[in-house]
Write an enzyme that holds these catalytic residues in place. Structure first.
Site, PDB file in Angstrom:
ATOM      1  N   CYS A 132       0.867  -1.186   0.000  1.00  0.00           N
ATOM      2  CA  CYS A 132       0.000   0.000   0.000  1.00  0.00           C
ATOM      3  C   CYS A 132       0.897   1.227   0.000  1.00  0.00           C
ATOM      4  O   CYS A 132       1.965   1.202  -0.597  1.00  0.00           O
ATOM      5  CB  CYS A 132      -0.941  -0.013   1.209  1.00  0.00           C
ATOM      6  SG  CYS A 132      -0.093   0.003   2.803  1.00  0.00           S
ATOM      7  N   GLY A 133       0.496   2.294   0.670  1.00  0.00           N
ATOM      8  CA  GLY A 133       1.333   3.475   0.722  1.00  0.00           C
ATOM      9  C   GLY A 133       2.459   3.362   1.724  1.00  0.00           C
ATOM     10  O   GLY A 133       3.607   3.682   1.428  1.00  0.00           O
TER      11      GLY A 133
END
Length: 284
Positions: free
Chosen positions: A240-241
């Site tokens: 993800c981030g």
């Protein structure tokens, strides 16, 4: 017929009945992006589930990594949660505000470190409040505990391992960021970072796994994963981030009985910030 639900998710009735049990530990694991304009510690102080302690994702992370909230060492994690009165033998229920944003990350961390009876509260604190259930501003009395970690290092993917996975295509990659960030059409929230995705990755936005703060049923999760092009018979690495919402995909996979999955802890904060990494744009 009752819908098949994740074995790792409990509802507010389940938790309400057990509040005050000696072996239960309730953990407010809320964390937000700046865009959410929510302060988790302030919200905890303003009203939390009775008996809950606050877990600070940033404070419990590896401060030496140079990356946001990287998984701490087993000893640091154990000392931090032990100070919150949590043992690996407890029944642990974690929650955040909306239900499924940062709580799955805490669920994953506890399990990676050896706790087994760990659950996420369906609906989160927002859902708890909407049902008219009690919250308190009282400071939770904590009796320090000993958390004995049994770290599962196979559940965590390093940058070196991720580079090999991308190069060889040895694992499916499931990316929890928004589709716009995945395709490169949206800027990353961290200034100056490239957007796009790792070559070969599939887009599985974290926001699709819950509706109105409730985790979707197993058939719905299975369809979501299949529609993204992820084969449950093959290994998966989630990303993800910054390693927070990747755990939502991990929760979904493990809810479906998929065990050969790991989480890329550096995620896009690491991959997107390095000049030498390959980046693809557009839909896969």
């Amino acid at each position: 017929m009752q819908e098949e639900k994740s074995p790792f998710v409990v509802d507010s009735d389940w938790l309400q009945e057990r509040l005050g049990d000696s072996d239960l530990r309730v953990v407010d694991a809320a964390w937000y992006l700046p865009a959410h304009k929510r302060d988790p510690q302030a919200e905890y102080a303003a009203g939390h589930i009775p008996g809950a302690v606050f877990l600070d994702h940033d404070a419990i992370s590896d401060a030496t990594s140079g990356l946001p909230h990287t998984l701490a060492s087993p000893d640091v994690f154990a000392a931090s949660v032990g100070a919150l009165g949590i043992s690996e033998k407890n029944i642990i229920v974690v929650y955040d505000g909306p239900g499924f944003f940062s709580a799955p990350r805490a669920w994953w961390m506890f399990r990676v470190m050896g706790a087994r009876d760990v659950y996420v509260l369906d609906g989160g604190l927002d859902g708890w409040k909407s049902e008219g259930r009690a919250v308190t501003t009282d400071v939770t009395a904590v009796l320090p505990a000993v958390f004995v970690p049994t770290f599962d290092e196979t559940a965590v993917t390093s940058f070196h391992a991720m580079s090999s996975i991308v190069e060889k295509g040895s694992r499916q990659i499931a990316d929890a960021r928004s589709l716009g960030r995945f395709t490169g059409e949206e800027a990353e929230p961290r200034a100056g970072m490239r957007s796009g995705h790792m070559p070969g990755a599939r887009s599985l936005p974290a926001g699709g796994f819950a509706a109105d703060g409730r985790f979707k049923s197993l058939p719905e999760l299975r369809k979501l994963v299949a529609d993204a092009g992820i084969d449950l018979d093959k290994p998966v690495v989630t990303s993800c981030g910054s390693g927070i919402t990747a755990a939502i995909i991990t929760l979904a996979l493990q809810s479906l009985g998929h065990t050969d999955n790991t989480l890329y802890d550096g995620s896009w904060s690491e991959w997107g910030s390095r000049a030498e990494t390959a980046i693809a744009t557009g839909k896969p």
